[in-house]
Design an enzyme around this catalytic site. Structure first.
Site, PDB file in Angstrom:
ATOM      1  N   GLU A  24      -0.998   2.859   7.076  1.00 48.05           N
ATOM      2  CA  GLU A  24      -1.107   3.893   6.051  1.00 48.05           C
ATOM      3  C   GLU A  24      -1.798   5.147   6.576  1.00 48.05           C
ATOM      4  O   GLU A  24      -1.424   6.269   6.210  1.00 48.05           O
ATOM      5  CB  GLU A  24      -1.864   3.351   4.834  1.00 48.05           C
ATOM      6  CG  GLU A  24      -1.233   2.142   4.170  1.00 48.05           C
ATOM      7  CD  GLU A  24       0.225   2.343   3.809  1.00 48.05           C
ATOM      8  OE1 GLU A  24       0.613   3.491   3.473  1.00 48.05           O
ATOM      9  OE2 GLU A  24       0.984   1.364   3.857  1.00 48.05           O
ATOM     10  N   ALA A  26       0.849  -1.187   0.000  1.00 47.28           N
ATOM     11  CA  ALA A  26       0.000   0.000   0.000  1.00 47.28           C
ATOM     12  C   ALA A  26       0.887   1.239   0.000  1.00 47.28           C
ATOM     13  O   ALA A  26       2.036   1.193   0.420  1.00 47.28           O
ATOM     14  CB  ALA A  26      -0.917  -0.002   1.221  1.00 47.28           C
ATOM     15  N   GLU A  58       8.398   5.381   8.104  1.00 49.32           N
ATOM     16  CA  GLU A  58       7.978   3.981   8.146  1.00 49.32           C
ATOM     17  C   GLU A  58       8.037   3.363   9.542  1.00 49.32           C
ATOM     18  O   GLU A  58       7.147   2.619   9.941  1.00 49.32           O
ATOM     19  CB  GLU A  58       8.806   3.154   7.163  1.00 49.32           C
ATOM     20  CG  GLU A  58       8.702   3.626   5.717  1.00 49.32           C
ATOM     21  CD  GLU A  58       7.284   3.568   5.164  1.00 49.32           C
ATOM     22  OE1 GLU A  58       6.418   2.943   5.796  1.00 49.32           O
ATOM     23  OE2 GLU A  58       7.047   4.151   4.095  1.00 49.32           O
TER      24      GLU A  58
END
Length: 871
Positions: A328, A292, A350
């Site tokens: 996300e 994603a 991240e």
């Protein structure tokens, strides 16, 4: 971004590049290829895709600001043709410019006849490009809806592929607004970062869709998706949330829609800065790319990571959907609202998104025990981080290929694990206070890690900068040795540290500031900071079993003295979940490193035959499967397989082959895990159960529960004869369900028959195979038929590489030998990569080769112990 292979999660590569010093964010001092004297302010970009021809044309006018006089304008462009360029603005007539494209550097430059004075100008460009098959920039996806062939287009820009759709200042520090418009056939719908501003009909049966302007953001967050979509929506905290799917699938987005609503409210509250856009779409793309991508306001997913059907999907899909969604959506703050200055600090995006997703999952779904699953993720990255080919969390990035390689387990999982350890040390309230201050101060801007440490230090009053620097700018982690003695009624605990390595002894005497919790089992724990090679702490009383890191929040290994270990091991089954799992994992890793004998782990595991926790069983079965793979082709393999069967069968008998009304989800998942372990080890009853259930499933998919479908298809594929193989392949071609198609492909790549494996390999070259699955097919077959897969890949190298995106390019060939324990395989792969790929590809080749050599050494050391322990 979360990245997966289409047939399962993949371990990602490491780049062995040294750490570097860091200062707070400064635009002028941020690395990058582009000069800092001209910056974009706003892009007005228009695209006209020819979807049938896989090409597009475009125009854009970029409002730029010249910060200091310059005779050159440089931005990024890749795989684009520039048809015209002109500059206009106050004090100059429209000036036609001559474009100079540098294909290797991926830049577009204009040399001006005289220096341009500081001020605002407009750069107008007309250009052409291609719509890619692989997920780079603007790409297309072919899919089926019923019996009809369909096609859609979408984008994925991170890290450096926005320049393949638009000429841009394609580095994260160059934030600007984007106003995007697109011409499309009248029947299609389009989604971007912001809501549609205007939609009008134009000539040729087309429509022009214009989107509202975005906030100032980096170019890698631009998104466009267009096709025959449908959408479901809801509202939360004034934001419209949508789930977008291809036609006929929107009902499968209901779980993600509800999760998105809950997550938005949770994150608004946690960060203290509300989500700033008017809408947030979750866009499901069938097989477009792996994982994603967190585009601001328009997140794009491989639909296997977003859609969930409660009638047919196993619980693991529901858990995956929530986890990826949470990751996300966390990026909408960590990464989008506040962006790392340069790719060397990718972990600020991240690692934090992974950490925040875990926190959200624990909040909404504690019944999944995500903290135990996170320990399993941490184990994987620690095994990578214990080798000389590892790299720091912050690692120097100079090229586009290095930026792509930064998307690895060190960035994601070590980053997340370090943050969990840091939060435990600072306290949840102080940590959250610091995060809120960081978000408030740096919103709509960029940062380095130093900016975060400053915010956390002010919030906690603790020396975060020094502690964090140890963990983010140097690679590896320590082994903490623990010794205790009772002196005058008090417990003296001596703690010492040294770097832990699996491949060869470390020579640089590296030390860390290590936050440690020291206490007794089910008792209170004190926190201390091990800042030197060793220290001692005193605990009141000598009663109870000593334990260090009882909640398993530390990113380090523990080695107890023999008496302390024996005390803990003697009550292993009664230890708290996290304590039990950490003891088991640390013991295994010391076995793998040659510090303790295999028998010590086997005796510890033997106490856990009635273990209730799925995560503990996953650890045990995973390590036994590792021994089984080491013993492939060796006389020890029957011993290992007999032990696996004897270990797993009693628990499976207790659970039974069929689900019971009202049983815990964890029990259903454990049943499938144990059945799969037995089938993998050749257990005749498990294989027969799988074959029988598979035939029933072919006749009626409802005959097999979602929890068992993975076991059934996997075992059927692994032991397939020609009719079974054909049945799986036929069903894979017929199904409209991408989740089912990926599951069936995952079954086929395990096939043990070499002739059938050759048929699977040829699937990788089929034009009907999504590019996201090509490398995974060859790598998956390579786990059972390495030479066969390798020779196939070498013979078809050019065709295979055409399907790879920027992140996958350097990993395709090393991944084929990733599970080998043969030094010859490592050398063959390194030689091939050296002869056929660019220098940046050598880093991943060396990382994988190091792992192969470590396993070769472990094989030589452990198989004799297998003979002795299991004879």
């Amino acid at each position: 971004m979360r990245r997966f292979q289409a047939i399962g999660a993949t371990a990602l590569a490491l780049a062995a590049i040294g750490a570097h010093a860091e200062a707070p964010y400064s635009f002028d001092k941020t690395p990058g290829k582009l000069p800092k004297d001209v910056i974009p302010v706003e892009y007005q970009a228009h695209l006209a895709p020819d979807i049938a021809a896989n090409t597009f044309s475009g125009t854009e006018t970029v409002e730029i600001e010249v910060l200091k006089a310059t005779s050159t304008i440089m931005l990024n462009a890749a795989a684009l043709e520039i048809d015209s360029a002109a500059l206009s603005g106050k004090g100059i007539k429209e000036l036609k410019l001559t474009p100079v494209l540098d294909e290797k550097q991926e830049t577009l430059s204009f040399t001006l006849p005289q220096p341009l004075a500081p001020g605002r100008y407009r750069l107008a460009l007309a250009f052409r490009g291609k719509i890619n098959r692989e997920g780079r920039g603007l790409f297309y996806v072919n899919y089926q809806a019923g019996k009809a062939d369909k096609k859609l287009i979408a984008t994925t820009m991170e890290p450096t592929d926005a320049r393949r759709m638009l000429p841009t200042w394609d580095e994260p520090a160059f934030r600007a607004r984007f106003r995007l418009s697109v011409d499309l056939p009248a029947g299609l719908k389009a989604y971007s970062n912001t809501p549609v501003d205007k939609q009008t009909g134009i000539a040729g049966g087309k429509q022009r869709i214009s989107f509202k302007p975005t906030p100032k953001m980096p170019s890698y967050l631009v998104v466009l998706a267009a096709g025959e979509f449908e959408r479901i929506s809801t509202k939360q905290d004034g934001v419209e949330i949508g789930v977008v799917t291809t036609e006929g699938k929107k009902e499968k987005g209901a779980f993600a829609l509800g999760a998105s609503r809950d997550l938005l409210h949770f994150y608004n509250n946690y960060f203290g800065v509300p989500y700033p856009l008017a809408k947030l779409d979750q866009i499901a793309i069938p097989n477009g790319f792996n994982g994603a991508m967190e585009n601001w306001g328009g997140i794009v997913y491989n639909e296997n990571t977003l859609l969930y059907d409660p009638k047919t999907s196993p619980e693991s899909i529901r858990q995956l959907t929530f986890s990826v969604n949470a990751h996300e959506m966390a990026h909408q703050w960590f990464g989008n609202l506040v962006t790392m200055a340069w790719w060397d600090n990718l972990w600020l995006n991240e690692g934090f998104a992974s950490w925040m997703a875990s926190k959200a999952t624990e909040h909404f779904h504690p019944e999944w025990r995500p903290y135990l699953a996170n320990i399993g993720d941490r184990e994987r990255v620690m095994n990578l981080d214990a080798r000389k080919t590892t790299h720091p969390i912050q690692t120097q990035v100079e090229t586009e290929a290095q930026a792509a390689d930064a998307f690895d387990d060190i960035t994601y999982e070590k980053g997340q694990a370090f943050l969990r350890m840091l939060e435990a040390y600072l306290g949840e309230d102080a940590f959250r206070k610091g995060i809120r201050a960081y978000m408030q101060k740096h919103q709509y801007s960029n940062t380095t890690s130093a900016d975060l440490w400053t915010a956390l230090e002010r919030a906690s009053g603790k020396p975060v900068g020094k502690l964090a620097s140890d963990w983010t700018t140097q690679p590896g982690f320590p082994l903490i040795k623990v010794e205790q003695a009772c002196e005058d009624g008090k417990r003296k605990v001596t703690l010492s540290q040294q770097q832990f390595r699996l491949d060869e002894p470390a020579t640089d005497n590296r030390l860390w500031n290590v936050p440690l919790q020291v206490g007794t089992v089910n008792g209170k724990a004190m926190t201390t900071l091990l800042a030197n090679a060793s220290t001692s702490v005193m605990l009141p009383g000598c009663e109870g079993a000593l334990v260090v890191d009882p909640h398993s929040v530390g990113y380090f290994r523990i080695q107890y003295d023999r008496a302390t270990f024996d005390t803990l091991a003697g009550q292993a089954a009664r230890l708290p979940d996290a304590t039990r799992l950490k003891l088991l994992n640390d013991t295994w890793t010391q076995v793998a490193a040659g510090l303790v004998p295999l028998d010590a782990w086997l005796k510890l595991a033997a106490q856990l035959r009635d273990e209730p926790r799925l995560a503990v069983w996953e650890s045990i079965i995973g390590n036994l499967n590792f021994l089984d793979s080491l013993a492939r082709g060796e006389p020890e393999r029957p011993l290992v397989r007999r032990f696996i069967a004897g270990f797993a069968r009693p628990k499976l008998v207790q659970l039974g082959w069929d689900e019971k009304p009202g049983e815990a989800v964890e029990d259903a998942q454990l049943r499938a895990l144990l059945a799969g372990a037995l089938a993998r080890s050749g257990d005749e009853e498990a294989i027969a159960q799988a074959r029988s259930r598979f035939q029933r499933w072919l006749a009626d998919p409802a005959a097999v529960s979602p929890a068992m479908i993975g076991f059934v298809t996997s075992a059927a594929g692994r032991y397939a004869d020609q009719p079974t193989f054909d049945a799986i392949a036929r069903r894979m071609q017929q199904t409209q369900n991408n989740e089912e198609r990926s599951r069936l492909l995952g079954a086929l790549i395990q096939v043990q028959d070499p002739a059938l494996a050759d048929k699977v390999l040829r699937m990788a070259l089929s034009p009907n195979t999504p590019p996201t699955q090509v490398a995974g097919i060859v790598q998956g077959v390579g786990r059972s038929h390495l030479d066969q897969a390798w020779n196939f890949a070498v013979a078809n190298r050019e065709q295979l590489m055409k399907s790879q995106d920027s992140v996958g390019r350097n990993r395709a060939f090393p991944g084929i030998v990733d599970a080998s324990s043969s030094v010859q395989d490592a050398q063959r792969m390194e030689d091939f990569v050296r002869q056929n790929f660019e220098a940046d590809a050598q880093v991943e080749a060396q990382r994988v080769a190091s792992g192969v050599r470590v396993r070769a050494a472990q094989k030589a050391r452990l198989l004799p112990q297998v003979r002795e322990a299991l004879k």
